[in-house]
Design an enzyme around this catalytic site. Sequence first.
Site, PDB file in Angstrom:
ATOM      1  N   LYS A 101       3.042   0.482 -13.457  1.00  0.00           N
ATOM      2  CA  LYS A 101       3.121   1.654 -14.305  1.00  0.00           C
ATOM      3  C   LYS A 101       3.688   0.947 -15.677  1.00  0.00           C
ATOM      4  CE  LYS A 101       4.163   5.166 -10.994  1.00  0.00           C
ATOM      5  NZ  LYS A 101       5.425   6.083 -10.523  1.00  0.00           N
TER       6      LYS A 101
ATOM      7  N   LYS B  36      -8.956   8.271  -3.676  1.00  0.00           N
ATOM      8  CA  LYS B  36      -8.085   9.144  -3.026  1.00  0.00           C
ATOM      9  C   LYS B  36      -7.989  10.454  -3.995  1.00  0.00           C
ATOM     10  CE  LYS B  36      -3.493   8.809  -1.860  1.00  0.00           C
ATOM     11  NZ  LYS B  36      -1.954   7.993  -1.771  1.00  0.00           N
TER      12      LYS B  36
ATOM     13  N   LYS C 198      -3.604  14.112  -8.028  1.00  0.00           N
ATOM     14  CA  LYS C 198      -3.518  15.040  -9.156  1.00  0.00           C
ATOM     15  C   LYS C 198      -4.264  14.730 -10.295  1.00  0.00           C
ATOM     16  CE  LYS C 198       1.104  13.375  -8.366  1.00  0.00           C
ATOM     17  NZ  LYS C 198       2.043  13.757  -7.514  1.00  0.00           N
TER      18      LYS C 198
END
Length: 345
Positions: free
Chosen positions: A123, A206, A209
Amino acid sequence: MTITETEGSAGVQRILSGAKPTADSLHLGNYIGAVRNWAEMQSRYDAVIFIPDLHAVTVDFDPTTLAHRTRTVAAQYIAAGIDPEKCTFFVQSHVPEHAELAWALNCITGFGEASRMTQFKDKSAKQGSDSTTLGLFAYPTLMAADILLYQADLVPVGEDQRQHLELTRNLAQRFNTRFGETFTVPEPAILRETAKIYDLQNPTAKMSKTGESPNGAIQLLDDPKITAKRIKSAVTDDGTEIRFDAENKPGVSNLLTIYSVISGKTVAELEAEYAGRMYGHLKVDLANLLVDFVTPLRERTNELLADPAELDRLLARGADKARSIAGTTLDTVYDRMGFLPRRQA
Ligand code: TRP
């Protein structure tokens, strides 16, 4: 049971898990991969289920939507079977002990050790160091606090959380060695990957969102008509045969997995049922099945959201229950660390 076996022990074991409120609705992958398992476990375990909203602010977030998302996720969990009477269900920021224990754990965690966390590395590399916060760096120690405060025996999470759980175990052992036996060292209960749900438009990624196309995910709060449409427009594969083959037929295999979980039939039964039939038949049937599944879930969620005061009361009661456990642990931790006792109110 969908988690890997762990050593049995006398009495009911405590499980703990949670998922961040970072979207406007849970999607089908969240339900199948996590919430469904938690709901099923609450009758066999002493379950602690919470919404880690403090974790949600470790990356860029919108203060005008956070509360709404937290309430929505809470309502969806309850609609999906998380029962606030059976388990301890609360919002992390309502229990200040999480942040307090996280601080104590920060002070026994090495800078190098935290720097090796792969989720942090990924990240922060994406965001650049100027947009990477200390909060993101301390994400894993806050997660360790979530778990250790409740003396959890088992933590059912996905494979992506394995390293965070290892850190949690190390910190528990380190604390116990240095300050005296205080924490239960939790077992990772990594959820098996068998029921992993993929993006309907890109079935090797996958369902998430942040998928490329909104058509790739089934949002549990969407109008059921949209749900049906998304199934019918799901990407399928070359050929016509309906059979499970994740490598060569990822699209059809994903539809079969969803069908199997929602219907309770095995994939083999479905393959037999659809032998000689077309992809279109499978899609129409699955679309109908899912509409019947999401419709009551959505209605119940909307009912709960229509009375936010009652929902907030449920969460406040959950936070009280949580604090009675977390407070006891934190008192011991502070005492062992040698802090001057707080004056009792
Ligand atoms: N990091 C977890 C995730 O992204 C969420 C989480 C926060 C969690 N605290 C936790 C999961 C404690 C299990 C236990 O999925």
